[in-house]
Design an enzyme around this catalytic site. Structure first.
Site, PDB file in Angstrom:
ATOM      1  CG  ASP A 171       6.808  44.792 122.045  1.00 32.16           C
ATOM      2  OD1 ASP A 171       7.914  45.099 122.479  1.00 32.16           O
ATOM      3  OD2 ASP A 171       5.889  45.589 121.868  1.00 32.16           O
ATOM      4  CE  LYS A 172      -0.267  37.943 119.003  1.00 32.49           C
ATOM      5  NZ  LYS A 172      -1.741  37.815 118.979  1.00 32.49           N
ATOM      6  CG  MET A 182       5.678  40.827 124.217  1.00 33.50           C
ATOM      7  SD  MET A 182       5.926  39.504 123.190  1.00 33.50           S
ATOM      8  CE  MET A 182       4.599  39.651 122.245  1.00 33.50           C
TER       9      MET A 182
END
Length: 632
Positions: free
Chosen positions: A265-266, A1
């Site tokens: 992002d995660k 992400m």
């Protein structure tokens, strides 16, 4: 992400161009294709470490292999053409993303403003124009005990999976009030009326299946209010699509009711703008009471949704813990990043993390070798995978029966499941149609991965051959035109002006020997650079241009020392809103970390900037071999 990667500058569809042969000839300028996702500019890129759905798996396999064991079969930077650095400082080691809060991303919107979550209030006009269905509910409709039970159910703490409320005063009006009270005060819960032994109960349960995807109820919507509620989404350790799916479930909406400018992002804290059609700020704000790791705020109404790629970039705050470099080494590395920049390589996440790289599937698609495409996606592969994927692959290798292999998958939405479903529907002699059941973005990801490997390789050759100066035969963009530099023109340009093409039917190539390397590389892969159109229109590559060196903006850094390794080293938006104290550092602390901030334009990878600072191979495989910390 976090690495925003919508699209590089794509080329204008038009007259076919090819690499120049050895003979000298004048090269006309080339117009650029207007950026358009439907035209091979490509799907929106995941920002960091996002992989094709179902292709990669974590955890341990049946034989007990660890993630590190799996990565022994993965790629290194050399495998995808990432070879060079632009600075001459001495590298040092450190740990990136030891905690997800060590990687913070704020979107930069189309006005150039860094997006922050700093206001949880509802717009004032909301109070004057409430939705018809959200009229005040009588306070005594639900008892305190019933509210407690419903709250636990909403947060998945109720193991009974539903809450039953007996309607003593059994009238339609009373039942309607209870239904409304539950749905208004506890978003995400659905209700139904049941009769048991002559008594009526209202049963509350989590929305699921067709109910969750049902069209939203019609609400009164003032004509003078914008149709879209724009808000800031703050999320922790969750990727953008997961967050959208959670919001969709609680609001009983389809995910496509939401729009955004890019995915994030995660494993990070990220802040970005989201827009949703005809949902009030009041309903959205109510979710803050029950959502984990998500916060919504900065609400306003506008007449338009958001579009992919509209953002100007992302601002990163990154902590690299346990650094080995001296203060002098750190200052040299960061000064180089600020003044010169880094090579704009496509990062490792572009190529997948399993033993079958995505660019190999892309190459098979471009060759029109559909049997190889199926084989690469479905065949057994070395390394750890989830047990059900291992069983699915083994069944396919043994029987070549798509229906039998599909039965081994509990989740049919993964790439393997979608391909097998297509094969069972259309047969193994109609692979192109079967492959089409995979979502378009996932399918295009494969061929863009192949383009990316070619681009990385050619840029490494360009840096090796000519270093950091513009030379005759290089390409630059002049407005909407790609132009080949003469020797005289090269004197007035810098390396930051130079672009290199992703291969396609509508780009021109550098006229020096590196440009001719494109033809050689594609020929070695049995592809014709003069014929990049495909029988299937989706897989025809127009090509694109991408700057080879990126210089970050707003660069700052500091070396900090601390004693508690569990401490957060970044003060997040939510912590500021909650008035939590900022982290305190000890100048003589036991641990050292580098905290850096910088902004990047779309289509760039933050990991490649950090690679330039540390001078470490960013592949997990290499770090596993060296027993060196990179990603935790």
């Amino acid at each position: 992400m976090a690495d925003s990667e919508p699209n590089p500058v794509p080329a204008q569809v038009g007259e076919k161009r090819s690499c120049l042969e050895d003979k000298e000839e004048s090269t006309p300028s080339k117009k650029l294709r207007v950026e358009n996702d439907s035209k091979n500019g490509g799907p929106p890129e995941p920002d960091e470490e996002e992989e094709p759905e179902g292709e990669a798996s974590d955890g341990e396999g049946e034989d007990g292999e660890t993630f590190a064991d799996m990565m022994k079969h993965g790629l290194t930077e050399v495998d995808v053409g990432i070879l060079k650095y632009v600075s001459d400082h001495e590298g040092f080691s450190g740990i990136l993303k030891e905690r997800y809060s060590d990687f913070v991303v704020h979107e930069i919107n189309k006005q150039g403003k860094i997006v922050h979550l700093d206001d949880l209030s509802i717009p004032a006009e909301e109070e004057a124009t409430p939705e018809v269905e959200e009229q005040p509910i009588e306070s005594d409709v639900l008892t305190e005990e019933q509210k407690r039970q419903l709250g636990e159910l909403q947060l998945f703490k109720n193991k009974e999976s539903n809450v039953s409320i007996e309607v003593l005063d059994d009238t339609k009006e009373k039942r309607t009030l209870v239904h409304k009270a539950i749905k208004t005060q506890f978003p995400g819960l659905e209700t139904k009326t049941e009769e048991r032994e002559g008594r009526r109960f209202i049963v509350a349960y989590h929305a699921a299946g067709k109910k969750a995807l049902a069209a939203p109820r019609k609400h009164f919507w003032p004509k003078n209010r914008g149709s879209f509620c724009h808000f800031v989404l703050y999320k922790e350790n969750k990727d953008t699509m997961d967050a959208i799916n959670v919001l969709s479930k609680f609001l009983r909406l389809r995910p496509n009711m939401f729009s955004y400018m890019g995915t994030k992002d995660k494993r990070a804290i990220t802040v970005q703008e989201i827009a949703v059609l005809k949902i009030t700020a009041e309903r959205l704000a109510h979710l803050n009471k029950c959502l984990m790791n998500l916060k919504l705020g900065n609400f306003c109404y506008k007449n338009h949704p958001l579009k992919l790629g509209e953002l100007q970039g992302n601002h990163f705050t990154v902590v690299i813990r346990n650094i080995s470099g001296t203060d002098e080494q750190v200052n040299q590395a960061m000064t180089s990043l600020k003044q010169t920049g880094f090579i704009n390589y496509y990062g490792m996440q572009r190529f997948g993390t399993t033993a079958v790289p995505t660019h190999l599937v892309g190459r098979a698609i471009l060759r029109n070798d559909w049997n190889e495409v199926v084989d690469l996606i479905l065949k057994p592969r070395p390394g750890a995978e989830k047990e059900f994927l291992v069983r699915c692959r083994e069944e396919w290798a043994k029987s070549q029966d798509p229906e039998a292999a599909l039965k081994k998958l509990p989740n049919k939405r993964c790439v393997e499941g979608q391909l097998l479903r297509g094969l069972s529907m259309y047969g193994k002699k109609n692979i192109v149609t079967a492959f089409g059941l995979i979502p378009r973005n996932n399918r295009l990801m494969y061929i863009h991965s192949y383009q990316s490997k070619v681009w990385n390789t050619m840029v490494s050759r360009r840096i090796e051959a000519f270093g950091l100066k513009a030379v005759e035969g290089d390409l630059v963009l002049r407005g909407t035109t790609a132009h080949v530099l003469s020797a005289e023109e090269a004197e007035s340009h810098s390396i930051h002006d130079i672009v290199m093409p992703l291969p396609g039917f509508d780009v021109i190539y550098p006229t020096h020997h590196v440009g001719k390397g494109y033809r050689e590389m594609l020929s070695a892969d049995n592809l014709d650079i003069d014929n990049m159109r495909h029988k299937v229109k989706d897989y025809s590559l127009a090509g694109a241009y991408r700057r080879i060196i990126i210089r970050p903006s707003d660069v700052s850094w500091e070396v900090i020392q601390y004693d508690d390794p569990r401490i957060s080293l970044v003060h997040s938006d939510y912590e500021i809103l909650e008035k939590k104290p900022a982290p305190v550092f000890n100048t003589e602390g036991k641990y050292r970390a580098l905290r850096l901030e910088f902004s990047l334009p779309p289509s760039t990878y933050a990991t490649m900037a950090i690679r330039e600072v540390l001078k470490l191979d960013t592949s997990i495989k290499k770090q596993t071999q060296l027993n060196t910390a990179w990603f935790n």
